[in-house]
Motif scaffolding. Structure first.
Motif, PDB file in Angstrom:
ATOM      1  N   HIS A 100     -29.679   7.090  16.103  1.00  0.00           N
ATOM      2  CA  HIS A 100     -30.255   5.799  15.753  1.00  0.00           C
ATOM      3  C   HIS A 100     -29.223   4.881  15.129  1.00  0.00           C
ATOM      4  CE1 HIS A 100     -34.406   6.482  16.782  1.00  0.00           C
ATOM      5  NE2 HIS A 100     -34.297   7.702  16.293  1.00  0.00           N
ATOM      6  N   PRO A 440     -42.042   2.469  18.507  1.00  0.00           N
ATOM      7  CA  PRO A 440     -40.930   2.084  19.371  1.00  0.00           C
ATOM      8  C   PRO A 440     -41.443   1.614  20.740  1.00  0.00           C
ATOM      9  CG  PRO A 440     -41.222   4.460  19.411  1.00  0.00           C
ATOM     10  CD  PRO A 440     -42.239   3.944  18.447  1.00  0.00           C
ATOM     11  N   PRO A 443     -40.355   5.766  23.909  1.00  0.00           N
ATOM     12  CA  PRO A 443     -40.306   6.928  23.006  1.00  0.00           C
ATOM     13  C   PRO A 443     -38.906   7.170  22.430  1.00  0.00           C
ATOM     14  CG  PRO A 443     -41.578   7.443  24.964  1.00  0.00           C
ATOM     15  CD  PRO A 443     -40.950   6.103  25.207  1.00  0.00           C
ATOM     16  N   ILE A 444     -38.878   7.572  21.169  1.00  0.00           N
ATOM     17  CA  ILE A 444     -37.607   7.906  20.515  1.00  0.00           C
ATOM     18  C   ILE A 444     -37.698   9.328  19.975  1.00  0.00           C
ATOM     19  CG2 ILE A 444     -36.994   5.528  19.911  1.00  0.00           C
ATOM     20  CD1 ILE A 444     -38.072   6.117  17.074  1.00  0.00           C
ATOM     21  N   PRO A 445     -36.595  10.060  19.952  1.00  0.00           N
ATOM     22  CA  PRO A 445     -36.662  11.457  19.521  1.00  0.00           C
ATOM     23  C   PRO A 445     -36.871  11.600  18.012  1.00  0.00           C
ATOM     24  CG  PRO A 445     -34.407  10.844  20.045  1.00  0.00           C
ATOM     25  CD  PRO A 445     -35.260   9.679  20.427  1.00  0.00           C
ATOM     26  N   VAL A 446     -37.697  12.559  17.636  1.00  0.00           N
ATOM     27  CA  VAL A 446     -37.891  12.872  16.223  1.00  0.00           C
ATOM     28  C   VAL A 446     -36.558  13.274  15.601  1.00  0.00           C
ATOM     29  CG1 VAL A 446     -39.002  14.453  14.594  1.00  0.00           C
ATOM     30  CG2 VAL A 446     -40.270  13.629  16.571  1.00  0.00           C
ATOM     31  N   LEU A 447     -35.775  13.979  16.377  1.00  0.00           N
ATOM     32  CA  LEU A 447     -34.509  14.504  15.884  1.00  0.00           C
ATOM     33  C   LEU A 447     -33.554  13.396  15.470  1.00  0.00           C
ATOM     34  CD1 LEU A 447     -32.866  17.018  15.408  1.00  0.00           C
ATOM     35  CD2 LEU A 447     -32.140  16.975  17.786  1.00  0.00           C
ATOM     36  N   GLY A 448     -33.770  12.197  15.979  1.00  0.00           N
ATOM     37  CA  GLY A 448     -32.843  11.106  15.680  1.00  0.00           C
ATOM     38  C   GLY A 448     -32.979  10.521  14.292  1.00  0.00           C
ATOM     39  N   GLY A 449     -33.869  11.049  13.451  1.00  0.00           N
ATOM     40  CA  GLY A 449     -34.067  10.501  12.117  1.00  0.00           C
ATOM     41  C   GLY A 449     -32.798  10.582  11.291  1.00  0.00           C
ATOM     42  N   VAL A 450     -32.722   9.774  10.235  1.00  0.00           N
ATOM     43  CA  VAL A 450     -31.506   9.742   9.414  1.00  0.00           C
ATOM     44  C   VAL A 450     -31.210  11.130   8.854  1.00  0.00           C
ATOM     45  CG1 VAL A 450     -31.466   7.336   8.799  1.00  0.00           C
ATOM     46  CG2 VAL A 450     -32.921   8.896   7.528  1.00  0.00           C
TER      47      VAL A 450
END
Lengths: 451, 383
Positions: A100, A440, A443-450
């Motif tokens: 992200h 979004p 769809p965006i990946p959960v894994l992409g969180g800070v």
């Protein structure tokens, strides 16, 4: 003072021309695009290294023009393979292969383009059914046909064009079926002549298709796809009501285009109902200004105008940005673009009238038909909610049935759902409102969180 | 032209509480006009996490939560439709010994209100939730808690109210209400409603309504930020929270995993709100720590909505201190979804009988006028 930061979303004809105009004026715009290479959907390129001359047909020079712009402009900060999934105030939220990110802007040009308007018909969820645009992308990007025996059905200028491109690429096209009648096309010839070059190309495609034994059938109704595990046949009724069955293993089917409006919605742009396109679009002036001072709109993302109009709008909108930034603007060029855009608008109106909305497809949708394939919502479920739960507005229908709540957020099913709701409620389609955009936008990946 | 209506009770606000009140008031034979600024159940009642949770509620709220929980069991039958209530159990995780001590203390206190909580050690918690990523010291399980679909409950109450004869007006924003003699006059752009009683269940707008009657209350906005994944195979079988309240997650029967992620942005004046990216990303990361199986999943939607919150995180429920026949029910501070059904009954009891059998004294509006020092806010943000 640092140069103002102008960010453009979308590297199709509109976005690329906007970037070019800004760069030539001495700015260093950022051009963000989801794809790997510039061109948008209409001039989509094969992966780097693959060469497919001829796939753009008569548009090869325009395509090459768009593809070559950025290479000649060092000043454009071009960022491919980047999804913009949200706009909030002066910030864009981004997703790249690295994760992200965010991008601030002073001015934002949204050139988000369009996608096919898919309408449900029996069998439309069978493997082997694509949209016309999807069929075209398979050819342009991957160099493949969607099947061995391909039937093309729908409405809009994409229908003869895809037929022409498929035949040219050596694919076997077994039918070209237009769900709109022939007569309006003749009636609109005068308006279409506003862009004689484009009209000539359309006639050329149609004539070539005919010479190759691919005469289109007009006024086709009651289309349905059949097959056990995948498409095996397309069945339709001709204008006289006679049923035909065409064996095929792939179908390209869609009815015109719809604007990709979610980012404009999230940016807070006011929307207006576009009677011609039967959709809500962000309001824009002829110069590309939206209702939000820092946000501009170019190309098909705010109403369908086609690739030529998109190039003009990209340039014109960039001039508006320059003007609003207090930069010198070539007024003669602005006036020239305005004149050409006015002609494009006349042409577009005639073109939309030549392919009137195929109401009969929506009228024919049976209760058991799947409308929202993300969430598995049938037409019957929508009608029941409209009838028994007073869901007279599309977001209310969404809340009650989950229509438009899936992965595509209504980008695929939203139009059909609105049409069905309007019919069930006895109001015009503008009366049922529009699905609110929610981040979004894809769809965006959960894994992409800070971290 | 202004339409004039005369009724027994005017209700401002068509959330779960307001609509449930309309239902209960119709059942005792009173005439009701309900005025909702937008669509019924589309405000805080419709955009929350959907938790039907007693565990962790303030002890003074527990008697109401207990009574409301009994209603939830028969809600489908009462409303005539499935609102997707499931008693999945709510499990609250302790990540430290101090957390565990807090859970043990709460379980003892809750037992006095008849709420049986099951304390689990680390092994038992892991056996219950084998997918847990974080090290937990233990947990507290409330088997009878669960969740429902918030998008369905408020509208279902509104439709029932209509079927029972309530005059429910949507897209009717109240811009003035006043006491005139023994009656209330409540106005929208198109309506003037004359009534014997007035109910202020206006959510985030309730502070303004109270101020029209000389009651200033410290009602502020709270904007829960929510995220949902694409549908996944069912594995999160409980509604899950943690001590501290910064992560909460559940999976709906469709397969989507819903998670709370901090606070969104909201404009209480414009009644406009939305999710906040930094909070969403942080929420994703925290949820991933707790539920590593979400590693490959995608977020398909995020949203937010504005609820009213009091400084002591418990609502205002009861008669006005300045104006006879005015009943307040607002400031639910994120707890209104579970409490809504019983609050409707309590409002009807106050109006029909002048009193409620439920202990509502702690929710008196006068507590802010009297107390110069506000009680410490309850910890946690889970809804």
């Amino acid at each position: 003072m640092a140069d103002p930061l102008v960010v453009i979303v979308g590297a199709g004809p509109a976005g690329v021309r906007a970037a070019e105009t800004l760069a030539l004026a001495g700015l260093q715009p950022i051009l963000i695009d989801e794809a790997e290479r510039p061109g948008g959907q209409i001039y989509r390129q094969p992966p780097a290294g693959a060469v497919r001359p001829g796939i753009y047909g008569l548009e090869i020079r325009k395509a090459a023009g768009i593809h070559g712009v950025l290479a000649g402009l060092g000043a454009v900060d071009y960022r491919p393979r980047t999804l913009v999934w949200n706009v909030f105030q002066d910030r864009l939220d981004l997703l790249t292969i690295e994760g992200h990110g965010e991008q601030r802007f002073d001015r934002l040009i949204l050139a988000t383009g369009a996608m096919d308007r898919a309408l449900p018909f029996p069998g439309w969820t069978l493997p082997g059914v694509f949209t016309l645009g999807g069929a075209q992308i398979a050819l342009k990007s991957q160099g493949v046909s969607i099947g061995r025996r391909v039937a093309l059905v729908g409405a809009g200028p994409l229908l003869p064009l895809v037929a022409h491109q498929y035949v040219g690429a050596g694919a076997q096209v077994v039918a070209v079926l237009d769900v709109t009648p022939f007569a309006p096309k003749l009636l609109q010839l005068l308006g279409l002549a506003a862009e004689p070059g484009t009209l000539a190309k359309g006639l050329w495609y149609t004539a070539r298709n005919r010479m190759q034994g691919l005469a289109a059938a007009y006024g086709v109704r009651a289309i349905r796809a059949e097959g056990k595990r995948q498409v095996e046949a397309l069945i339709y009724k001709d204008a006289m009501g006679v049923e035909h069955r065409i064996a095929c293993d792939a179908i390209g089917a869609s009815c015109g285009l719809r604007s990709e409006t979610q980012l404009a919605d999230l940016a807070g742009c006011a929307f207006v109902f576009d009677q011609v396109g039967r959709q809500w679009v962000p309001q824009r002036t002829g110069q590309g200004r939206s209702s939000v001072p820092a946000v501009y709109l170019a190309g098909d993302g705010a109403g369908i105008g086609g690739a030529d109009a998109a190039e003009l709008q990209g340039r014109r909108t960039a001039l508006a940005v320059l003007e609003d930034l207090g930069r010198p603007v070539d007024l003669a060029e602005a006036a020239r673009l305005d004149r050409r855009l006015a002609r494009q608008a006349r042409f577009r109106k005639a073109l939309e009238n030549a392919y009137p909305f195929p109401d009969h497809l929506l009228d024919d949708v049976a209760d058991e038909e799947m409308v929202c394939r993300c969430e598995g919502i049938t037409a019957g479920a929508l009608r029941e909610a409209a009838r028994d739960k007073d869901a007279a507005e599309i977001n209310r229908l969404k809340a009650f049935t989950r229509i438009g709540m899936g992965r595509c957020q209504g980008r695929v099913c939203g139009h059909a759902a609105a049409e069905l709701l309007a019919r069930a409620s006895g109001v015009g389609i503008e009366g049922v409102g529009r699905l609110r955009g929610q981040p979004p936008v894809k769809p965006i990946p959960v894994l992409g969180g800070v971290p | 032209m202004t339409e004039r209506l005369t009724t027994d009770v005017t209700i401002i606000g068509g959330g779960v509480a307001g609509c449930a009140a309309a239902v209960a008031l119709r059942r005792v034979g009173l005439k009701v006009v309900l005025l909702e600024k937008g669509a019924c159940g589309a405000g805080a009642s419709g955009v929350n996490f959907g938790g039907v949770r007693q565990q962790g509620r303030s002890l003074v709220e527990l008697p109401l939560a207990r009574r409301s929980r009994a209603i939830w069991d028969k809600l489908n039958e009462m409303l005539g439709e499935d609102v997707e209530f499931e008693a999945t159990g709510h499990i609250k995780l302790a990540r430290s010994e101090a957390d565990m001590a807090e859970l043990e203390r709460y379980a003892r206190d809750a037992a006095e209100h008849g709420l049986e909580l099951q304390l689990l050690g680390a092994n038992a918690a892991r056996a219950d939730l084998p997918w847990l990523g974080e090290k937990v010291v233990g947990a507290s399980l409330c088997a009878e808690d669960g969740a429902a679909n918030p998008r369905l409950v408020g509208p279902a109450f509104a439709r029932l109210a209509r079927r029972l004869g309530a005059d429910v007006r949507e897209h009717a924003l109240v811009n003035a209400a006043a006491r005139e003699g023994e009656r209330f006059e409540t106005r929208t752009d198109a309506l003037a409603v004359d009534s014997r009683f007035l109910v202020n269940a206006a959510g985030i707008g309730a502070g303004k309504v109270a101020s029209w009657f000389g009651e200033e209350v410290p009602l502020g906005p709270v904007v829960p930020n929510m995220l949902v994944t694409e549908p996944l195979p069912i594995f999160v079988t409980r509604s899950v929270g943690v001590c501290g309240g910064d992560v909460y997650v559940r999976q709906v029967s469709r397969g989507n995993v819903i998670m709370g992620g901090g606070r969104g942005w909201g404009d209480a004046e414009l009644l406009h709100s939305g999710p906040t990216t930094d909070q969403s990303l942080t929420g994703m990361r925290k949820t991933l720590d707790l539920v590593p199986a979400l590693r490959g999943a995608h977020i398909i939607r995020t949203w937010a909505g504005i609820d009213g919150q009091m400084p002591d995180r418990i609502p205002v429920i009861g008669f006005s201190a300045t104006t006879p026949d005015l009943v307040h029910a607002f400031g639910f501070s994120g707890h209104g979804f579970q409490l809504g059904p019983v609050v409707g009954e309590i409002i009807a009891e106050l109006i029909a009988d002048g009193r409620s059998p439920s202990p509502i004294e702690p929710f008196a509006i006068t507590r802010f006028a009297e107390a110069s020092v506000l009680p410490a806010a309850a910890a946690g943000v889970e809804h």
